[in-house]
Design a protein around this motif. Structure first.
Motif, PDB file in Angstrom:
ATOM      1  N   GLN A  41      -9.008  14.742  12.694  1.00  0.00           N
ATOM      2  CA  GLN A  41      -9.257  13.517  12.212  1.00  0.00           C
ATOM      3  C   GLN A  41     -10.133  13.073  11.347  1.00  0.00           C
ATOM      4  OE1 GLN A  41      -6.169  12.121  13.892  1.00  0.00           O
ATOM      5  NE2 GLN A  41      -7.296  10.371  13.573  1.00  0.00           N
ATOM      6  N   LEU A  44      -9.104  13.370   7.699  1.00  0.00           N
ATOM      7  CA  LEU A  44      -8.743  12.205   7.359  1.00  0.00           C
ATOM      8  C   LEU A  44      -9.741  11.333   6.880  1.00  0.00           C
ATOM      9  CD1 LEU A  44      -5.809  11.525  10.059  1.00  0.00           C
ATOM     10  CD2 LEU A  44      -5.580  12.597   7.742  1.00  0.00           C
ATOM     11  N   VAL A  45     -10.685  11.341   7.610  1.00  0.00           N
ATOM     12  CA  VAL A  45     -12.212  10.502   6.978  1.00  0.00           C
ATOM     13  C   VAL A  45     -12.390  11.072   5.832  1.00  0.00           C
ATOM     14  CG1 VAL A  45     -14.418  10.138   7.580  1.00  0.00           C
ATOM     15  CG2 VAL A  45     -12.596   9.977   9.650  1.00  0.00           C
ATOM     16  N   ALA A  48     -10.159   9.902   3.000  1.00  0.00           N
ATOM     17  CA  ALA A  48     -10.390   8.386   2.902  1.00  0.00           C
ATOM     18  C   ALA A  48     -11.646   8.101   2.079  1.00  0.00           C
ATOM     19  CB  ALA A  48     -10.452   7.825   4.276  1.00  0.00           C
ATOM     20  N   LEU A  98     -13.291   2.975   5.779  1.00  0.00           N
ATOM     21  CA  LEU A  98     -12.443   3.724   6.753  1.00  0.00           C
ATOM     22  C   LEU A  98     -11.624   2.533   7.237  1.00  0.00           C
ATOM     23  CD1 LEU A  98     -14.997   6.285   8.592  1.00  0.00           C
ATOM     24  CD2 LEU A  98     -13.135   6.445   6.633  1.00  0.00           C
ATOM     25  N   VAL A 103      -7.612   4.327   8.580  1.00  0.00           N
ATOM     26  CA  VAL A 103      -8.168   5.453   9.610  1.00  0.00           C
ATOM     27  C   VAL A 103      -8.393   5.165  10.959  1.00  0.00           C
ATOM     28  CG1 VAL A 103     -10.000   7.170  10.138  1.00  0.00           C
ATOM     29  CG2 VAL A 103      -9.315   6.834   7.634  1.00  0.00           C
TER      30      VAL A 103
END
Ligand code: ZN
Length: 146
Positions: A41, A44-45, A48, A98, A103
């Protein structure tokens, strides 16, 4: 140990407090799946934001968590949360980005304009957004980004 392209296990376990107090903050084997979920995860942060994230607190064993004043049920003790900052911007700007980027998270907290707490759930992410502020020496959590 490298976990993903941008994150190592060491980033999740290092703690100046644990070092100072000689607390063994290594991750128990049964929590490794949680750590792996968190790291995927966090990729992905990072994506972003477009900037690296600097983890200031990741996994906390119960002894360390107690010493830093964390609540006993803290997602940090399950390897499901990190505190971080980033050159992307202020904690509030990071949180907003985010949210805008869609996200997924269980809990996103803008903490005292100093860092961002992000937590994940292995089952269902609730997309809870909070702002932590001091009120008479006590931390209170306000709904949303304040
Ligand atoms: Zn935290």
């Amino acid at each position: 140990m490298k976990l993903t392209e941008h994150f190592t296990l060491d980033e999740f376990t290092r703690s100046t407090t644990a070092n100072r107090l000689k607390i063994d903050n290594s991750v128990p084997a049964d929590l490794m799946p949680n750590i792996k979920l968190t790291v995927s995860q966090l990729e992905l942060v990072r994506q972003a934001l477009g900037t690296p994230i600097i983890i200031t607190s990741g996994y906390r064993c119960p002894a360390l968590n107690a010493r830093v004043g964390g609540v006993a049920t803290s997602a940090h003790t399950k390897g499901l949360a990190v505190d971080f900052h980033s050159s992307f911007g202020t904690p509030k700007e990071i949180c907003q980005r985010l949210i805008d980027a869609g996200v997924e998270f269980d809990k996103l907290i803008q903490e005292h304009n100093q860092w961002v707490h992000i937590g994940f759930s292995p089952s269902k992410n609730r997309q809870i957004v909070l702002t932590a502020v001091k009120n008479g020496g006590k931390t209170v959590y306000l709904n949303g980004l304040v």
